[in-house]
Design a protein around this motif. Structure first.
Motif, mmCIF file in Angstrom:
data_model
loop_
_atom_site.group_PDB
_atom_site.id
_atom_site.type_symbol
_atom_site.label_atom_id
_atom_site.label_comp_id
_atom_site.label_asym_id
_atom_site.label_seq_id
_atom_site.Cartn_x
_atom_site.Cartn_y
_atom_site.Cartn_z
ATOM 1 N N ARG A 225 48.625 48.981 52.313
ATOM 2 C CA ARG A 225 48.983 49.180 50.894
ATOM 3 C C ARG A 225 50.102 48.208 50.479
ATOM 4 N N LEU A 226 51.047 48.010 51.390
ATOM 5 C CA LEU A 226 52.144 47.088 51.077
ATOM 6 C C LEU A 226 51.627 45.672 50.838
ATOM 7 N N ARG A 227 50.674 45.247 51.657
ATOM 8 C CA ARG A 227 50.139 43.877 51.502
ATOM 9 C C ARG A 227 49.439 43.721 50.154
ATOM 10 N N GLU A 234 46.025 42.975 45.119
ATOM 11 C CA GLU A 234 44.729 42.442 45.591
ATOM 12 C C GLU A 234 44.381 42.914 47.004
ATOM 13 N N GLU A 235 43.130 43.355 47.130
ATOM 14 C CA GLU A 235 42.608 43.698 48.457
ATOM 15 C C GLU A 235 41.999 42.439 49.072
ATOM 16 N N ALA A 236 41.304 41.686 48.239
ATOM 17 C CA ALA A 236 40.807 40.354 48.599
ATOM 18 C C ALA A 236 40.974 39.526 47.335
ATOM 19 N N TYR A 238 41.087 38.094 43.966
ATOM 20 C CA TYR A 238 40.573 38.549 42.661
ATOM 21 C C TYR A 238 39.911 39.920 42.712
ATOM 22 N N GLN A 239 40.238 40.698 43.732
ATOM 23 C CA GLN A 239 39.751 42.098 43.777
ATOM 24 C C GLN A 239 40.964 43.000 43.838
ATOM 25 N N ASN A 240 41.252 43.633 42.690
ATOM 26 C CA ASN A 240 42.502 44.383 42.563
ATOM 27 C C ASN A 240 42.264 45.862 42.784
ATOM 28 N N ARG A 241 42.659 46.320 43.960
ATOM 29 C CA ARG A 241 42.415 47.706 44.349
ATOM 30 C C ARG A 241 43.472 48.630 43.741
ATOM 31 N N VAL A 242 44.734 48.155 43.655
ATOM 32 C CA VAL A 242 45.824 48.981 43.109
ATOM 33 C C VAL A 242 46.607 48.161 42.077
#
Ligand SMILES: Cc1ncc(COP(=O)(O)O)c(C=O)c1O
Length: 383
Positions: A225-227, A234-236, A238-242
């Motif tokens: 979560r910190l990363r 971003e999780e990857a 341009y993919q924003n999970r939070v």
């Protein structure tokens, strides 16, 4: 006066700066300059190899499974709170005599700060008072976490704090901004709670040449979560999970901090030697010296004495050209910015008394023994 007499008279009156960061830079200048040049030459400045290597080195140093570099110590605390599940409207409790950024971070996480008084011997949150606070919370008050601040480099009493926190189902975040390399029961602090937060502000035991920070944890989910949180959520790519931020440790700071980390233990040993010398020289002075409470191992970020005549002593040292400082003159619950929280003078007597009495003396690895003697003699000559 012969030359020797002239020299010792000059030594007796030489100014002693509270801190001189140039001395450390010059002692490792070649290593630092080389690290800087390599990053500049690499053309890679954000979230690359140096950051990854420093995170690995720092996690190993602290005995934690993960380390996540961020922009500052304040951001380390803010993002650690969020990564540990603190949500808007939750309450986070800490000690009132901390540096104000501990509380800035709670507010940045949209949580409400609350305070519990300190153990006057260590200046850190008192576990028994934390227990009473958590037991007597009004129904509906959602205290989600405690921030245990290892103030001045002396570890908070982590074992009972963890016991009390676990019994009440709350998280423990360690504010280790002032305590790199300090230990508790043989473990490096920062690695004992749910997350440990470090500042690399230039004056710290491990200081950058600008702002930087780090969170360590043994919880893989918190690290993940910190990363995301530090990099726009971003999780990857341009993919924003939070919903995240930009709070990254850049490559230049990571490279220079890696160089400095290799010196940290030797610097802490030197701080402890100088603290022992102060202890010896101030043994019969009318001041309280810092203590080291088992099972803590102090890293002496600051050497903090206590005296009821603090302001007069500070004036005397200033007249003598001896640097000294107060960490901190007003507890956070009495700062105008936090009036809305509704606390009053007298709510936390030990923290308030500490703020009236503490005085920090010069202490850094490059300070000379002669300078320590000069500071001690200025203290002893205080009328
Ligand atoms: C106890 C404590 N917590 C948090 C911080 C915040 O660190 P930074 O200045 O890197 O944001 C500091 C720095 O002064 C500190 O002393």
């Amino acid at each position: 006066m012969d030359t020797k007499e002239k020299r010792s008279s000059a030594e007796l009156h030489m100014p002693v700066p509270f801190l001189d960061l140039r001395r450390q830079y010059h002692s490792i200048k070649d290593e630092i300059d080389r690290a800087l040049e390599q990053v500049l030459d690499s053309g890679r400045y954000i979230l690359d190899g140096e950051g990854v290597a420093f995170e690995r080195d720092f996690a190993d140093y602290c005995g934690a499974t993960d380390a996540v570099g961020v922009g500052s110590g304040t951001e380390a605390l803010h993002l650690a709170l969020r990564a540990c599940g603190v949500e808007p409207g939750d309450v986070v409790v800490t000690a009132p005599n901390t540096a104000v950024p501990t509380v800035c971070a709670i507010v940045a996480a949209n949580a409400t700060p609350a305070f519990v008084d300190i153990d006057p011997r260590t200046f850190t949150i008192a576990p028994d008072k934390l227990d009473v606070y958590l037991d007597s919370q009004p129904a509906g008050r959602r205290t989600k976490a405690v921030i245990a601040v290892h103030l001045y480099g002396h570890p908070a009493d982590v074992r009972p704090i963890l016991r009390v926190a676990r019994a009440h189902g709350i998280k423990v975040i360690e504010d280790a901004a002032q305590a790199h390399g300090a230990e508790y029961a043989g473990c490096k602090i920062g690695s004992l709670g749910d997350a440990g937060c470090f500042s690399f502000y230039p004056t710290k035991n491990l200081g950058a040449y600008g702002d930087a920070g780090m969170v360590i944890t043994n919880d893989g989910d918190v690290a993940r979560r910190l990363r995301m949180l530090r990099n726009y959520g971003e999780e990857a790519k341009y993919q924003n999970r939070v919903e995240g931020f930009n709070s990254r440790l850049d490559e230049i700071h990571a490279a220079m901090l890696r160089v400095k980390l290799a010196h940290l233990d030797e610097w802490i040993t030197r701080r402890r030697q100088l603290a022992a010398l102060y202890d010896e020289l101030l043994a019969d002075a009318p001041v309280d010296r810092p203590t080291e409470r088992v099972p803590a191992r102090h890293s002496y970020h600051l050497y903090v004495i206590r005296t009821a005549r603090r302001d007069a002593m500070l004036r005397h040292l200033t007249n003598e050209q001896v640097g000294a400082s107060v960490h901190y003159p007003l507890p956070v619950h009495l700062q105008p910015a936090y009036r809305r929280l509704g606390y009053r003078a007298g709510d936390f007597p030990e923290a308030e008394r500490a703020c009236r009495e503490v005085l920090s003396l010069p202490l850094y690895p490059e300070l000379t023994e002669l300078e320590v003697r000069r500071v001690a003699s200025a203290i002893r000559s205080c009328p």
